[in-house]
Design an enzyme around this catalytic site. Structure first.
Site, PDB file in Angstrom:
ATOM      1  N   CYS A 150      38.327  10.872 -12.552  1.00  0.00           N
ATOM      2  CA  CYS A 150      38.089  12.274 -12.226  1.00  0.00           C
ATOM      3  C   CYS A 150      37.938  13.086 -13.522  1.00  0.00           C
ATOM      4  O   CYS A 150      37.142  12.726 -14.386  1.00  0.00           O
ATOM      5  CB  CYS A 150      39.199  12.808 -11.325  1.00  0.00           C
ATOM      6  SG  CYS A 150      38.841  14.413 -10.559  1.00  0.00           S
ATOM      7  N   ASP A 303      31.790  11.112  -2.068  1.00  0.00           N
ATOM      8  CA  ASP A 303      32.739  11.906  -2.856  1.00  0.00           C
ATOM      9  C   ASP A 303      32.457  13.390  -2.662  1.00  0.00           C
ATOM     10  O   ASP A 303      31.377  13.874  -2.994  1.00  0.00           O
ATOM     11  CB  ASP A 303      32.604  11.538  -4.334  1.00  0.00           C
ATOM     12  CG  ASP A 303      33.763  12.016  -5.191  1.00  0.00           C
ATOM     13  OD1 ASP A 303      34.383  13.037  -4.834  1.00  0.00           O
ATOM     14  OD2 ASP A 303      34.036  11.384  -6.225  1.00  0.00           O
ATOM     15  N   HIS A 332      36.187   9.966  -2.928  1.00  0.00           N
ATOM     16  CA  HIS A 332      36.766  10.132  -4.254  1.00  0.00           C
ATOM     17  C   HIS A 332      38.082   9.381  -4.415  1.00  0.00           C
ATOM     18  O   HIS A 332      38.330   8.751  -5.457  1.00  0.00           O
ATOM     19  CB  HIS A 332      36.992  11.624  -4.510  1.00  0.00           C
ATOM     20  CG  HIS A 332      37.411  11.960  -5.904  1.00  0.00           C
ATOM     21  ND1 HIS A 332      36.515  12.046  -6.940  1.00  0.00           N
ATOM     22  CD2 HIS A 332      38.627  12.242  -6.439  1.00  0.00           C
ATOM     23  CE1 HIS A 332      37.150  12.371  -8.054  1.00  0.00           C
ATOM     24  NE2 HIS A 332      38.445  12.493  -7.771  1.00  0.00           N
TER      25      HIS A 332
END
Length: 359
Positions: A150, A303, A332
């Site tokens: 991330c 995502d 995600h």
């Protein structure tokens, strides 16, 4: 789950007392979160460096002679590191250890008022830089691998451009690069309706509670789905264990340091400077075309936090001749610790890393 399927489940359960489902679920939240603390991050590790609330952990190897080049995992600045070591059967860390990889983890800790004025530039070049130096010294390797997840993927990518001599290989796991995408965060952060200066000047660090509300608003029906899942499987110990650990992590963000938030929203989301080519970190221009080290970019097609094309931009821009793009048919979070992560993500990531960890 489709909307029709969600409403079918809701209708089936409503007759049996949907109010009871929701009341039971919300009442259980405190217990769920308290139990989760004992479940997550169980892989044995030694703290090899501390700097205030920032730590570097080295996981106990599972083979007699780990591969020479270690990997440092870099989580998002606003989420706890144990997302990569959720529970033993859903641990990306453990899967790498089983492959003979020497694994370290950067734990950013929980930002305090003292972190309010620390810039994003210093987080990258100083705090991340010192963590990398520790791993290099511990391993005796001149360069190490970085695995950023991330926002950690973005920060690892920027560091690799600035200090390529320190980084042997780079893995960007769902780290956004192009911030003018079709994702909801790109829409929400338009300068027309988000005054980031007012937020930071008023609040300092952005509170974890505010971040948590924002995350839930992105997909508000998720909480209903979780309640239904919990109710239907509450007598299944294996399910409950996974559910409790995941609930802890999703409800456990950390404050966003104020000045990092200011730059992140302004220069990435609102101005998209990384893609424009005029982003600077501590006065140094960032050109992703200068990224010449082996680079693996992993994106998730479903995502909603970092849309896959935003992540895939790194693959397009990196100058390396040894680069690969993998797109996982997941979201995600599910791509990292979902039920099929051991089949879809972990083997591909592990194979790529092992092949480049021999020194």
């Amino acid at each position: 789950m489709t909307t029709d399927a969600l409403f079918d489940r809701w209708a089936d359960l409503w007759g049996a007392g949907m109010r009871e489902v929701w009341t039971g679920y919300t009442t259980a939240q405190d217990t769920i979160l308290a139990q989760g603390r004992a479940l997550v991050g169980q892989t044995p590790a030694e703290v090899v460096h501390t700097e205030g609330h920032v730590r570097v952990l080295r996981y106990t190897p599972l083979v007699e002679r780990p591969l020479p080049v270690p990997v440092l995992c870099v989580p998002s600045l606003i989420n706890h590191y144990y997302v990569m070591d959720l529970i033993p059967e859903r641990s990306l860390v453990r899967s790498m250890l089983e492959r003979g990889i020497d694994v370290y983890m950067l734990d950013w800790g929980i930002a305090t008022e003292a972190d309010r004025s620390i810039t994003m530039d210093d987080f990258i070049t100083e705090r991340l830089g010192r963590a990398i130096r520790v791993v290099r010294e511990q391993s005796g390797q001149p360069a190490i691998s970085l695995l950023g997840y991330c926002m950690g993927g973005l920060m690892s990518s920027l560091y690799s451009v600035l200090f390529p001599q320190d980084v042997a290989t780079l893995i960007n796991l769902a780290g956004p690069i192009n911030y003018h995408d079709d994702g909801i965060y790109s829409q929400w952060t338009h300068r027309e309706w988000l005054d980031v200066d007012l937020m930071v000047d008023t609040l300092g660090n952005i509170p974890a509670e505010l971040l948590n509300v924002t995350f839930k608003l992105v997909r508000p029906t998720d909480e209903i789905v979780r309640a239904l899942d919990w109710w239907e499987h509450r007598d299944d110990p294996a399910f409950t264990r996974r559910f409790v650990a995941m609930q802890l992590w999703t409800n456990d963000p950390t404050p966003f340091p104020g000045e990092v938030f200011r730059k992140y929203i302004k220069e990435f989301y609102q101005e998209n400077r990384l893609m424009r080519g005029d982003l600077t970190i501590n006065g140094q221009a960032i050109d992703l075309g200068r990224l010449m080290i082996p680079t693996l970019t992993i994106a998730a097609r479903r995502d909603h936090i970092a849309p896959w094309r935003s992540v895939a931009a790194l693959h397009d821009l990196a100058g390396s001749t040894d680069k690969e793009l993998v797109v996982i048919e997941r979201g995600h979070i599910g791509m990292v610790m979902g039920h099929d992560a051991p089949l879809k993500l972990w083997p591909r990531l592990g194979d790529w890393l092992v092949a480049r960890s021999v020194g």
